[in-house]
Design an enzyme around this catalytic site. Sequence first.
Site, short mmCIF file in Angstrom:
data_model
loop_
_atom_site.label_atom_id
_atom_site.label_comp_id
_atom_site.label_asym_id
_atom_site.label_seq_id
_atom_site.Cartn_x
_atom_site.Cartn_y
_atom_site.Cartn_z
CG ASP A 1 30.38 8.13 27.25
OD1 ASP A 1 29.74 7.81 26.42
OD2 ASP A 1 31.12 9.09 27.40
CG ASN B 1 23.25 10.17 19.67
OD1 ASN B 1 22.34 10.44 20.23
ND2 ASN B 1 24.47 10.32 20.54
CD GLN C 1 27.03 7.53 14.40
OE1 GLN C 1 26.05 7.93 13.64
NE2 GLN C 1 27.56 6.47 14.62
CG HIS D 1 28.16 3.90 20.09
ND1 HIS D 1 28.49 4.30 18.89
CD2 HIS D 1 27.66 4.91 20.86
CE1 HIS D 1 28.52 5.76 19.06
NE2 HIS D 1 28.23 6.12 19.96
CG HIS E 1 24.77 7.09 24.61
ND1 HIS E 1 26.02 7.92 24.69
CD2 HIS E 1 24.88 7.20 23.19
CE1 HIS E 1 26.62 8.09 23.67
NE2 HIS E 1 26.04 7.75 22.88
P1 AMP Z 1 28.36 9.41 20.12
O1 AMP Z 1 28.53 10.85 20.28
O2 AMP Z 1 26.92 9.04 20.24
O3 AMP Z 1 28.78 8.82 18.93
O4 AMP Z 1 28.86 8.55 21.24
C1 AMP Z 1 30.41 8.65 21.48
C2 AMP Z 1 30.45 8.46 22.96
O5 AMP Z 1 32.05 7.70 23.14
C3 AMP Z 1 30.54 9.76 23.69
O6 AMP Z 1 29.74 9.92 24.70
C4 AMP Z 1 31.96 9.66 24.25
O7 AMP Z 1 32.06 10.40 25.60
C5 AMP Z 1 32.54 8.29 24.33
N1 AMP Z 1 33.76 8.08 24.09
C6 AMP Z 1 34.74 8.65 23.32
N2 AMP Z 1 36.03 7.94 23.52
C7 AMP Z 1 35.86 6.81 24.55
C8 AMP Z 1 36.69 5.99 25.37
N3 AMP Z 1 37.78 5.83 24.91
N4 AMP Z 1 36.10 5.30 26.20
C9 AMP Z 1 34.77 5.38 26.45
N5 AMP Z 1 33.90 6.40 25.98
C10 AMP Z 1 34.56 7.12 25.00
#
Ligand code: AMP
Length: 111
Positions: free
Chosen positions: A29, A85, A92, A98, A100
Amino acid sequence: MEDVFQKIIDREIPTDILYENEHVIAFKDIYPKAPIHLLIVVKKPIPDLQSVAAGDLFLVQEVVKAAQILAKEYGIEKNYRLVTNNGTEAGQTIFHLHFHLLAGKRLGAEG
Ligand code: AMP
Protein backbone atom coordinates in the site's frame (compact mmCIF):
# COMPACT_ATOMS: atom_id res chain seq x y z
CA MET A 1 -13.44 7.32 -10.14
CA GLU A 2 -10.11 6.19 -11.58
CA ASP A 3 -9.31 2.50 -11.14
CA VAL A 4 -5.68 2.72 -10.09
CA PHE A 5 -5.56 -1.01 -9.42
CA GLN A 6 -6.55 -1.83 -13.00
CA LYS A 7 -3.60 0.29 -14.13
CA ILE A 8 -1.31 -1.66 -11.83
CA ILE A 9 -2.71 -4.96 -13.13
CA ASP A 10 -2.21 -3.70 -16.70
CA ARG A 11 1.34 -2.55 -15.86
CA GLU A 12 0.47 1.05 -16.74
CA ILE A 13 1.68 2.10 -13.28
CA PRO A 14 4.98 0.47 -12.28
CA THR A 15 4.69 -1.26 -8.91
CA ASP A 16 6.73 -3.88 -7.08
CA ILE A 17 4.63 -7.01 -7.38
CA LEU A 18 4.96 -9.21 -4.29
CA TYR A 19 2.69 -12.02 -5.43
CA GLU A 20 0.72 -12.69 -8.56
CA ASN A 21 -1.20 -15.49 -10.18
CA GLU A 22 -4.00 -15.69 -12.72
CA HIS A 23 -6.57 -14.31 -10.28
CA VAL A 24 -4.88 -11.96 -7.81
CA ILE A 25 -1.99 -9.55 -7.51
CA ALA A 26 -0.35 -8.17 -4.37
CA PHE A 27 1.78 -5.11 -3.72
CA LYS A 28 2.54 -2.65 -0.92
CA ASP A 29 0.00 0.00 0.00
CA ILE A 30 1.36 3.40 -0.98
CA TYR A 31 0.15 4.97 2.32
CA PRO A 32 0.88 2.23 4.86
CA LYS A 33 -1.20 2.21 8.03
CA ALA A 34 1.00 -0.43 9.67
CA PRO A 35 4.66 -1.45 9.29
CA ILE A 36 3.46 -4.17 6.91
CA HIS A 37 0.52 -3.07 4.79
CA LEU A 38 -0.02 -5.06 1.62
CA LEU A 39 -2.92 -5.04 -0.79
CA ILE A 40 -4.23 -8.20 -2.39
CA VAL A 41 -6.29 -7.24 -5.42
CA VAL A 42 -8.63 -9.50 -7.36
CA LYS A 43 -7.80 -9.06 -11.02
CA LYS A 44 -11.39 -9.35 -12.20
CA PRO A 45 -12.89 -5.84 -12.04
CA ILE A 46 -15.44 -6.47 -9.29
CA PRO A 47 -16.18 -3.20 -7.45
CA ASP A 48 -16.58 -4.52 -3.92
CA LEU A 49 -17.19 -7.60 -1.77
CA GLN A 50 -20.95 -7.19 -1.88
CA SER A 51 -20.85 -7.48 -5.67
CA VAL A 52 -19.10 -10.85 -5.71
CA ALA A 53 -21.39 -13.28 -7.54
CA ALA A 54 -21.69 -16.86 -6.32
CA GLY A 55 -19.59 -18.05 -9.24
CA ASP A 56 -16.80 -15.68 -8.28
CA LEU A 57 -16.58 -16.60 -4.60
CA PHE A 58 -13.52 -18.72 -5.36
CA LEU A 59 -11.69 -15.43 -5.98
CA VAL A 60 -12.03 -14.66 -2.27
CA GLN A 61 -10.41 -18.04 -1.61
CA GLU A 62 -7.60 -16.97 -3.89
CA VAL A 63 -7.15 -13.86 -1.76
CA VAL A 64 -6.94 -16.00 1.38
CA LYS A 65 -4.40 -18.29 -0.25
CA ALA A 66 -2.29 -15.30 -1.29
CA ALA A 67 -2.54 -13.86 2.23
CA GLN A 68 -1.29 -17.14 3.71
CA ILE A 69 1.65 -17.23 1.32
CA LEU A 70 2.55 -13.58 1.95
CA ALA A 71 2.16 -14.01 5.73
CA LYS A 72 4.73 -16.83 5.60
CA GLU A 73 7.08 -14.77 3.45
CA TYR A 74 6.88 -11.84 5.84
CA GLY A 75 7.06 -14.05 8.95
CA ILE A 76 3.77 -12.72 10.29
CA GLU A 77 1.75 -15.95 10.26
CA LYS A 78 0.77 -15.56 13.91
CA ASN A 79 -0.40 -11.95 13.82
CA TYR A 80 -2.06 -10.25 10.93
CA ARG A 81 -5.33 -8.72 9.83
CA LEU A 82 -7.00 -9.32 6.46
CA VAL A 83 -9.80 -6.86 5.76
CA THR A 84 -11.79 -5.32 2.97
CA ASN A 85 -13.70 -2.06 3.05
CA ASN A 86 -17.10 -2.37 1.39
CA GLY A 87 -18.46 1.06 0.51
CA THR A 88 -17.46 4.65 1.10
CA GLU A 89 -18.65 4.80 4.69
CA ALA A 90 -16.55 1.73 5.46
CA GLY A 91 -13.52 3.54 4.09
CA GLN A 92 -13.44 2.22 0.55
CA THR A 93 -11.78 4.62 -1.89
CA ILE A 94 -10.89 2.35 -4.80
CA PHE A 95 -13.79 0.39 -6.24
CA HIS A 96 -11.88 -2.64 -7.42
CA LEU A 97 -12.10 -5.55 -4.99
CA HIS A 98 -9.06 -5.70 -2.72
CA PHE A 99 -8.08 -6.80 0.75
CA HIS A 100 -5.64 -5.15 3.13
CA LEU A 101 -3.08 -7.39 4.85
CA LEU A 102 -1.86 -5.52 7.90
CA ALA A 103 0.74 -6.51 10.47
CA GLY A 104 3.86 -5.45 12.29
CA LYS A 105 2.27 -3.61 15.18
CA ARG A 106 -0.45 -4.13 17.74
CA LEU A 107 -3.57 -3.43 15.70
CA GLY A 108 -6.42 -1.58 17.41
CA ALA A 109 -10.09 -2.23 16.85
CA GLU A 110 -10.07 0.14 13.87
CA GLY A 111 -6.56 -0.68 12.73
P1 AMP B 1 -9.59 1.32 0.27
O1 AMP B 1 -9.57 2.69 0.93
O2 AMP B 1 -10.01 0.21 1.17
O3 AMP B 1 -10.35 1.37 -1.03
O4 AMP B 1 -8.07 0.99 -0.07
C1 AMP B 1 -7.39 1.63 -1.11
C2 AMP B 1 -5.94 1.63 -0.72
O5 AMP B 1 -5.16 1.80 -1.89
C3 AMP B 1 -5.54 2.75 0.25
O6 AMP B 1 -5.04 2.18 1.46
C4 AMP B 1 -4.47 3.54 -0.52
O7 AMP B 1 -3.43 3.96 0.32
C5 AMP B 1 -4.01 2.52 -1.56
N1 AMP B 1 -3.47 3.05 -2.80
C6 AMP B 1 -3.96 4.05 -3.56
N2 AMP B 1 -3.22 4.22 -4.68
C7 AMP B 1 -2.23 3.28 -4.62
C8 AMP B 1 -1.12 2.94 -5.46
N3 AMP B 1 -0.88 3.59 -6.60
N4 AMP B 1 -0.32 1.93 -5.06
C9 AMP B 1 -0.53 1.29 -3.92
N5 AMP B 1 -1.55 1.55 -3.08
C10 AMP B 1 -2.38 2.55 -3.42
